[in-house]
Motif scaffolding. Structure first.
Motif, PDB file in Angstrom:
ATOM      1  N   GLN B 110       0.835  -1.201   0.000  1.00  0.00           N
ATOM      2  CA  GLN B 110       0.000   0.000   0.000  1.00  0.00           C
ATOM      3  C   GLN B 110       0.867   1.247   0.000  1.00  0.00           C
ATOM      4  N   ARG B 111       0.542   2.170  -0.855  1.00  0.00           N
ATOM      5  CA  ARG B 111       1.343   3.396  -0.922  1.00  0.00           C
ATOM      6  C   ARG B 111       1.071   4.264   0.283  1.00  0.00           C
ATOM      7  N   ILE B 112       2.112   4.939   0.700  1.00  0.00           N
ATOM      8  CA  ILE B 112       1.941   5.907   1.772  1.00  0.00           C
ATOM      9  C   ILE B 112       1.247   7.121   1.173  1.00  0.00           C
ATOM     10  N   LYS B 113       0.187   7.536   1.805  1.00  0.00           N
ATOM     11  CA  LYS B 113      -0.516   8.725   1.296  1.00  0.00           C
ATOM     12  C   LYS B 113       0.234   9.968   1.747  1.00  0.00           C
ATOM     13  N   VAL B 114       0.519  10.833   0.820  1.00  0.00           N
ATOM     14  CA  VAL B 114       1.322  11.996   1.161  1.00  0.00           C
ATOM     15  C   VAL B 114       1.010  13.114   0.172  1.00  0.00           C
ATOM     16  N   THR B 115       0.950  14.322   0.686  1.00  0.00           N
ATOM     17  CA  THR B 115       0.696  15.449  -0.222  1.00  0.00           C
ATOM     18  C   THR B 115       1.979  15.772  -0.981  1.00  0.00           C
ATOM     19  N   PRO B 116       1.830  16.348  -2.186  1.00  0.00           N
ATOM     20  CA  PRO B 116       3.039  16.656  -2.977  1.00  0.00           C
ATOM     21  C   PRO B 116       4.012  17.567  -2.231  1.00  0.00           C
ATOM     22  N   GLY B 135       0.424  10.470   9.914  1.00  0.00           N
ATOM     23  CA  GLY B 135      -0.048  11.580   9.109  1.00  0.00           C
ATOM     24  C   GLY B 135      -1.336  12.113   9.703  1.00  0.00           C
ATOM     25  N   THR B 136      -1.527  13.400   9.652  1.00  0.00           N
ATOM     26  CA  THR B 136      -2.717  13.996  10.277  1.00  0.00           C
ATOM     27  C   THR B 136      -3.706  14.480   9.239  1.00  0.00           C
ATOM     28  N   GLY B 137      -3.434  14.220   7.967  1.00  0.00           N
ATOM     29  CA  GLY B 137      -4.339  14.682   6.915  1.00  0.00           C
ATOM     30  C   GLY B 137      -5.468  13.704   6.680  1.00  0.00           C
ATOM     31  N   VAL B 138      -6.131  13.877   5.569  1.00  0.00           N
ATOM     32  CA  VAL B 138      -7.271  13.035   5.209  1.00  0.00           C
ATOM     33  C   VAL B 138      -6.823  11.582   5.112  1.00  0.00           C
ATOM     34  N   GLU B 139      -7.568  10.693   5.753  1.00  0.00           N
ATOM     35  CA  GLU B 139      -7.262   9.260   5.748  1.00  0.00           C
ATOM     36  C   GLU B 139      -5.826   8.975   6.184  1.00  0.00           C
ATOM     37  N   GLY B 140      -5.360   9.793   7.105  1.00  0.00           N
ATOM     38  CA  GLY B 140      -4.021   9.554   7.633  1.00  0.00           C
ATOM     39  C   GLY B 140      -2.899   9.939   6.693  1.00  0.00           C
ATOM     40  N   SER B 141      -3.190  10.731   5.680  1.00  0.00           N
ATOM     41  CA  SER B 141      -2.128  11.106   4.755  1.00  0.00           C
ATOM     42  C   SER B 141      -1.163  12.080   5.427  1.00  0.00           C
ATOM     43  N   ILE B 142       0.047  12.065   4.902  1.00  0.00           N
ATOM     44  CA  ILE B 142       1.086  12.887   5.504  1.00  0.00           C
ATOM     45  C   ILE B 142       1.045  14.286   4.894  1.00  0.00           C
TER      46      ILE B 142
END
Lengths: 82, 312
Positions: B110-116, B135-142
């Motif tokens: 599974q890819r790590i969700k992360v903003t650009p 990560g504190t973003g949407v769905e735990g994204s970084i």
């Protein structure tokens, strides 16, 4: 080619083989193998590079005529004029 | 961390060429490792999906350390990622146990969700995204803020290792290996005088008809002779492993080549008895590439050296 151009070409080809070589230190009478720290493989590569560049295939028996910068310049001058 | 040479004890991660989630197959070069002999590309010998990188760039770890984990091929996916020592020799048990996967790390595949923006910032900080636990973003994204928080809290990895050939390190490695060899192995010396007139005449005749690029150096005859002799004396072809001599069915001759400006390498000429190559092609010219294919560092089954070939 003039002698000056031939000499410059030889030094350029040596630089390709021995990048750290300083062309300024070479005198015509010095043995290229000693001045530029060339082993037999390096020298063979120099002969190959000369062949690639100016299409002169130096026979192995003549290698010893190219050990000095002056000798190599004279040899290639003669070969080019033939 | 595979042993990329008999004397290698540790290596420094220089570059990961794959990232978690990437599919890898046997033979892929997945990581570049800095050793005392230069940066070397390391292959993987297994198919699967890289699930977890355990050793970050810049870290120096002993041979045998687990570098990454891969999950098995799809369909046969095991419940847990199987830890593998990438390309490590089977005989070398891992010196360090693989740390258990961190709980917050993305599961295998599974890819790590992360903003650009966060990804760029993490790259600039040389911070692995897997090291950011939460990560504190949407769905735990970084998000960018998570990267900054991790950067200020986490100990930053050391700067990337110096790339390319470090000749002083190489001299140290050679000195260490030679001292050990002299100390631990009984030495004896044999000399034999051989009339080379026939060989010399043969080379002269051979080279006379050839353009410069196809001419061979006398050293090639020594190599070929050594390779043929090894066929008759197989007890000299192989290595001592785990206290016993392991003969080799192939004849790979390690050929000592002095590097310009000091240093020495011994690339193996594979199957030297069958295919001695021309001496003046790229494979034999003094290497200037500092990033070596692993093949280049393959251990010879026998080592030969031509002292006459050295500069006078």
């Amino acid at each position: 080619m003039t002698d000056t151009e031939i000499r410059a070409l030889i030094l350029e080809l040596i630089r390709d083989i021995a990048p750290e070589a300083d062309p300024a230190v070479a005198r015509d009478q010095d043995d290229l193998r000693e001045v530029f720290d060339l082993d037999s493989m390096d020298f063979a590569n120099l002969i190959v590079a000369i062949h690639d560049r100016i299409k002169i295939a130096i026979p192995e028996v003549d290698y010893n005529k190219l050990f000095t910068l002056g000798g190599a310049t004279a040899y290639l001058r003669d070969a080019l004029s033939q | 961390m595979p042993a990329l040479g008999a004397d290698m004890e540790a290596g420094t991660l220089v570059e990961w060429l794959v990232k978690p989630g990437d599919r890898v197959k046997s033979g892929d070069v997945i990581v570049v490792v800095e050793t005392q002999k230069g940066a070397i590309e390391v292959e993987i010998f297994q198919d699967g999906v890289l699930s977890n990188i355990l050793v970050p760039v810049g870290e120096r770890v002993p041979v045998g350390t687990v570098l990454a984990q891969i999950a098995g091929a799809p369909g046969a996916a095991p419940p847990r990622a199987e830890a593998v020592a990438v390309a490590a020799k089977p005989a070398a048990p891992p010196l360090v146990e693989a740390p258990p996967p961190r709980p917050a790390v993305a599961p295998p595949g599974q890819r790590i969700k992360v903003t650009p923006a966060a990804r760029r910032r993490a790259a600039a900080l040389n911070l692995g995204l897997a090291t950011i636990l939460k990560g504190t973003g949407v769905e735990g994204s970084i998000r960018l803020a998570d990267v900054e928080a991790a950067a200020s809290g986490a100990k930053l990895p050391p700067p990337p290792a110096k790339r390319g050939l470090d000749l002083s390190e190489m001299r140290k490695a050679i000195a260490a290996a030679m001292s050990r060899s002299k100390r631990e192995i009984p030495h004896y010396y044999l000399t034999e005088t051989v009339d080379l007139q026939a060989a010399w005449s043969w080379i002269e005749r051979f080279n006379a008809e050839k353009p410069p690029i196809e001419r061979i150096l006398p050293a090639v005859l020594f190599l070929k002779a050594a390779a043929l002799a090894l066929r008759e004396q197989p007890q000299l072809n192989g290595a001592y492993e785990n206290g016993a001599f392991a003969p080799s069915s192939d004849i790979h001759i390690g050929w000592a080549v002095s590097l310009r400006s000091g240093g020495l390498i011994a690339p193996a000429i594979l199957d030297a008895d069958k295919n001695i190559a021309r001496p003046i092609d790229g494979g034999h010219a003094r290497p200037r590439r500092t990033r070596q294919a692993r093949e280049f560092t393959k251990l010879g089954t026998h080592v030969a050296h031509d002292h006459r070939h050295e500069r006078r």
